[in-house]
Structures are given as structure tokens and as C-alpha cells.
Motif scaffolding. Structure first.
Motif, PDB file in Angstrom:
ATOM      1  N   UNK A  36      27.641  24.797  91.178  1.00 14.94           N
ATOM      2  CA  UNK A  36      27.232  24.501  92.790  1.00 14.94           C
ATOM      3  C   UNK A  36      26.517  23.075  92.709  1.00 14.94           C
ATOM      4  N   UNK A  37      25.812  22.739  91.867  1.00 13.21           N
ATOM      5  CA  UNK A  37      24.964  21.533  92.227  1.00 13.21           C
ATOM      6  C   UNK A  37      26.013  20.375  92.174  1.00 13.21           C
ATOM      7  N   UNK A  38      26.992  20.456  91.168  1.00 17.24           N
ATOM      8  CA  UNK A  38      27.969  19.414  90.758  1.00 17.24           C
ATOM      9  C   UNK A  38      28.902  19.480  92.016  1.00 17.24           C
ATOM     10  N   UNK A  39      29.187  20.659  92.555  1.00 20.83           N
ATOM     11  CA  UNK A  39      30.334  20.592  93.503  1.00 20.83           C
ATOM     12  C   UNK A  39      29.434  19.844  94.849  1.00 20.83           C
ATOM     13  N   UNK A  40      28.378  19.821  95.041  1.00 21.56           N
ATOM     14  CA  UNK A  40      27.642  19.092  96.170  1.00 21.56           C
ATOM     15  C   UNK A  40      27.883  17.761  96.037  1.00 21.56           C
ATOM     16  N   UNK A  41      27.757  17.148  94.983  1.00 23.45           N
ATOM     17  CA  UNK A  41      27.871  15.797  94.480  1.00 23.45           C
ATOM     18  C   UNK A  41      29.426  15.357  94.423  1.00 23.45           C
ATOM     19  N   UNK A  42      30.320  16.318  94.302  1.00 26.87           N
ATOM     20  CA  UNK A  42      31.767  16.134  94.477  1.00 26.87           C
ATOM     21  C   UNK A  42      32.088  15.927  95.747  1.00 26.87           C
ATOM     22  N   UNK A  43      31.718  16.899  96.638  1.00 27.87           N
ATOM     23  CA  UNK A  43      31.882  16.663  98.161  1.00 27.87           C
ATOM     24  C   UNK A  43      31.458  15.245  98.682  1.00 27.87           C
ATOM     25  N   UNK A  44      30.179  14.970  98.338  1.00 29.32           N
ATOM     26  CA  UNK A  44      29.565  13.577  98.753  1.00 29.32           C
ATOM     27  C   UNK A  44      30.373  12.622  98.121  1.00 29.32           C
ATOM     28  N   UNK A  45      30.892  12.422  97.060  1.00 32.16           N
ATOM     29  CA  UNK A  45      32.016  11.754  96.814  1.00 32.16           C
ATOM     30  C   UNK A  45      33.038  11.439  97.489  1.00 32.16           C
ATOM     31  N   UNK A  46      33.480  12.746  97.826  1.00 31.52           N
ATOM     32  CA  UNK A  46      34.978  12.903  98.588  1.00 31.52           C
ATOM     33  C   UNK A  46      34.662  12.405  99.892  1.00 31.52           C
ATOM     34  N   UNK A  47      33.763  12.756 100.500  1.00 33.13           N
ATOM     35  CA  UNK A  47      33.374  12.237 101.803  1.00 33.13           C
ATOM     36  C   UNK A  47      33.333  10.406 101.859  1.00 33.13           C
ATOM     37  N   UNK A  48      32.770   9.996 101.016  1.00 30.09           N
ATOM     38  CA  UNK A  48      32.699   8.699 100.821  1.00 30.09           C
ATOM     39  C   UNK A  48      34.032   7.969 100.797  1.00 30.09           C
ATOM     40  N   UNK A  49      34.839   8.560  99.951  1.00 32.07           N
ATOM     41  CA  UNK A  49      36.456   8.173  99.598  1.00 32.07           C
ATOM     42  C   UNK A  49      37.147   8.371 101.040  1.00 32.07           C
ATOM     43  N   UNK A  50      36.902   9.375 101.699  1.00 38.22           N
ATOM     44  CA  UNK A  50      37.652   9.523 102.913  1.00 38.22           C
ATOM     45  C   UNK A  50      37.280   8.778 104.056  1.00 38.22           C
ATOM     46  N   UNK A  51      35.802   8.484 103.915  1.00 39.52           N
ATOM     47  CA  UNK A  51      35.257   7.557 105.106  1.00 39.52           C
ATOM     48  C   UNK A  51      35.968   6.208 104.673  1.00 39.52           C
ATOM     49  N   UNK A  52      36.057   5.775 103.525  1.00 37.97           N
ATOM     50  CA  UNK A  52      36.560   4.112 103.227  1.00 37.97           C
ATOM     51  C   UNK A  52      37.902   4.364 103.626  1.00 37.97           C
ATOM     52  N   UNK A  53      38.450   5.242 103.296  1.00 38.06           N
ATOM     53  CA  UNK A  53      40.233   5.452 103.649  1.00 38.06           C
ATOM     54  C   UNK A  53      40.378   5.281 105.240  1.00 38.06           C
ATOM     55  N   UNK A  54      39.556   6.076 106.065  1.00 38.90           N
ATOM     56  CA  UNK A  54      39.865   5.974 107.421  1.00 38.90           C
ATOM     57  C   UNK A  54      39.412   4.681 107.910  1.00 38.90           C
ATOM     58  N   UNK A  55      38.435   4.047 107.387  1.00 39.00           N
ATOM     59  CA  UNK A  55      38.148   2.597 107.806  1.00 39.00           C
ATOM     60  C   UNK A  55      38.855   1.375 107.174  1.00 39.00           C
ATOM     61  N   UNK A  56      39.690   1.779 106.133  1.00 43.95           N
ATOM     62  CA  UNK A  56      40.587   0.843 105.361  1.00 43.95           C
ATOM     63  C   UNK A  56      39.540  -0.260 104.617  1.00 43.95           C
TER      64      UNK A  56
END
Length: 352
Positions: free
Chosen positions: A210-230
Motif C-alpha cells: 500500500x505504501x509503494x502503491x501510493x508512490x506509484x500513483x504519485x509518479x503516475x499523476x506527475x506523468x499524466x500532468x506532463x502529458x496533458x501540458x506537453x
């Protein structure tokens, strides 16, 4: 509306042991199934809104035409014009009612729109500015082989650092660690964290998962933010932390919703892996048990009449002969042949 492409996760492999053989796993499904359903719901909702606005515009246009006709007929004094005026006024009344109904539906739609929960597709649309970010240059599409090799070399080089990031708990600690190690802000880190979560769940280390899952979603959100902003994700992770640390409840709920969904999919994937491993183990044990005729002694024993099972339990040859003598000769012959082919006769009774 942002559309998330999880195809970059297709090359991830999950190891079942410590050797170099990694059976492929459909890691994108951990996000894609739920995301696709959400995108379809959002698109359907948006289409519904467009249809309501279109109906309202058409209703208003018809009402304007009806009102114009009423004005024209009211200037005429012929009997026919009077009859037509009555009908036109009735039509005008009907269209006014229709317009009010359309307006009511549009208002209800907008109220529902405001209530809709935020998610990974919508939360990056507000609160971030492109002006402070470096635009990510266009890159050549990588082949699957190139992606696999890139992932392998990245993990070999930074595995210890990725694991350290996966164990962090506080927003400030995560931001500082990525500031000191910006090379970790990439798809390869997210891929490895997914694998790490599944491995931990298989090992029944649920709290760590569960701890690592939290950090996985942190990284996923950052990557999706970068993608949306190009932009390059290394140029926007600070904006993500600035937003999430001061987020309102709606924003935080969206993050937690994604996290809980991801953990459920990790548990499902781990369960499948465990079941597969158990089946493989059971088959290996079964192959070891096979008798000279290729039959499984456990399966043969379970198929025997209770009286015959008792003979093998007690390793009593005389009792077995007595039981067989009382059975139908054809049935007894079939059972004894299966006992010999499975090794039950030799293995169980030779020691008696």
C-alpha cells in the motif's frame, strides 16, 4: 478532455523468481480498464450536454418563428386570419412550455456537471501554468525491443533509488528526493513501482504494498500532468506537489480514488499470479507421483470404493483379496489395473 495512453506500460515484465526469466504481464490493465470506462462515461455525459444545448437552441428558434407568425396574423382582420391566429397562439404556448423544459434540463445538467468528481483526466486542467515549464520536444517512437532494453538498463542503474522513493511517505520528502534525483521522474520508475507492488502483495507484505502503491500513483499523476501540458515530466513535478499539498477535498478525493482502484487491481493481479504458481506446483507434484502406467495414485485412490480404500489405508493384502472376491469381476479387474498403473499396488502394499 485529456485522453490517457497507457500503451507505454505494455512492455513491463513481472518476475516470478530471481532468475532472468520474466513472464509477461498485462500491466496496463491495472489502469486502463477503469480509465477507459471513466473516459466513456465522461464522453457520454459531454455528448448528453451537447444534445441538450442543441435541443434548447432549436426550441428557441421555433418559438421565435411562432411569435413572428402571431404578430403577423394579429395585424390581419379576415376570418381566416383569426382562425389561423388562434392556432398560432396555441403553438406559441406549446413552444414556450417546451423551451422552459429544455432550459430546466440544461440547468440540471450543469448542476450535475459541477458535482462530478475530479479524476486524473480533469485535475490537471486547473491550477497549472505552462508558462513556467519547458515544452517537451518531439521524440521518435521507440520499438518494443528498445523500450525493454531501456527499462532493463534503467533499473540496473537506479533500482536502489527507485526502491527508496517507493518507501517515502511525506509529500515534502518525495519532492525533495525527486529534486535531488530528477532522472527518476519517468515511465521506467512508474513501471518498476507497479512490479514492486505486485511482488509485495504476492509475498503478503500488504502494508508495504500500500505504501509503494501510493508512490506509484504519485509518479503516475506527475506523468499524466506532463502529458496533458506537453512538457517534460522533470519540469512539472514541483507543480504537482505544490498543487497536491494545498489541494481542496475534491482534488484529494480524486487522488485517493485512483489509489484505491490501483491497489484493488494489484491485489487481483497478485491473486492470479499466486493461483498460477499453485497450479504449476500441484502439476509438478502430480507428475512426480505418476505410476508406471502414467496414472496419479492420489486420483486413483480417490476413485476407489471405500472398502478398497480401507485396504490400502491398513496395507492389508488379505482384506483386499476378500473385498475383490465380493466385487463384480469386471469392475474389480478395472480397479486393480488402475492401482497397478498408478503404483498404488506396489507402493502401498509392498510395505505391508
Amino acid at each position: 478532455m485529456t485522453t490517457i495512453d497507457y500503451s507505454v506500460w505494455d512492455h513491463i515484465e513481472v518476475s516470478d523468481d530471481e532468475d532472468d526469466t520474466h513472464p509477461n504481464i498485462d500491466t496496463p490493465s491495472l489502469f486502463r480498464w477503469r480509465h477507459q470506462a471513466r473516459v466513456e462515461r465522461m464522453e457520454a455525459f459531454q455528448k448528453q450536454g451537447e444534445e441538450l444545448e442543441k435541443n434548447l437552441a432549436e426550441s428557441r428558434k421555433k418559438l421565435q418563428e411562432a411569435q413572428k407568425k402571431v404578430q403577423e396574423l394579429s395585424l390581419k382582420s379576415t376570418e381566416e386570419a383569426k382562425q389561423q391566429l388562434v392556432k398560432a397562439q396555441e403553438e406559441e404556448k406549446r413552444l414556450k412550455k417546451e423551451e422552459r423544459n429544455c432550459e430546466k434540463k440544461v440547468d440540471e445538467y450543469h448542476r450535475e456537471e459541477k458535482k462530478m468528481p475530479w479524476n486524473v483526466d480533469t485535475l490537471s486542467k486547473e491550477g497549472f501554468s505552462k508558462s513556467v515549464l519547458n515544452v517537451k520536444p518531439e521524440v521518435k517512437e521507440e520499438t518494443e525491443e528498445e523500450k525493454e532494453e531501456k527499462h532493463k538498463s534503467f533499473v540496473e542503474k537506479y533500482e536502489k533509488q527507485i526502491k527508496h522513493f517507493g518507501m517515502l511517505r511525506r509529500w515534502d520528502d518525495s519532492q525533495k528526493y525527486l529534486s535531488d534525483n530528477p532522472h527518476l521522474v519517468c515511465e521506467e520508475t512508474a513501471n518498476y513501482l507497479v512490479i514492486m507492488c505486485i511482488d509485495l502483495e504476492v509475498e503478503e507484505k500488504h502494508a508495504l504494498m500500500e505504501q509503494v502503491a501510493h508512490q506509484t500513483i504519485v509518479m503516475q499523476f506527475i506523468l499524466e500532468l506532463a502529458k496533458s501540458l506537453k512538457v517534460d515530466p522533470r519540469g512539472c513535478f514541483r507543480q504537482f506537489f505544490a498543487k497536491i499539498k494545498t489541494a481542496d477535498q475534491q482534488y484529494q478525493d480524486a487522488f485517493n480514488d485512483e489509489l484505491e482502484s490501483f491497489k484493488e487491481r494489484v491485489r487481483g493481479r497478485a491473486k492470479i499470479r499466486i493461483e498460477k504458481a499453485m497450479k504449476e506446483y500441484e502439476e509438478e507434484e502430480r507428475q512426480k507421483r505418476l505410476g508406471p502406467g502414467g496414472l496419479d495414485p492420489v486420483e486413483v485412490y480417490d476413485s476407489l470404493p471405500v472398502e478398497m480404500q480401507k485396504c490400502f489405508d491398513e496395507k492389508d493384502i488379505q482384506l483386499l483379496q476378500d473385498v475383490i472376491s465380493k466385487m463384480d469381476p469386471t469392475e474389480a479387474k478395472i480397479h486393480m489395473k488402475r492401482c497397478i498403473d498408478s503404483g498404488l499396488w506396489g507402493a502401498e502394499l509392498s510395505d505391508g
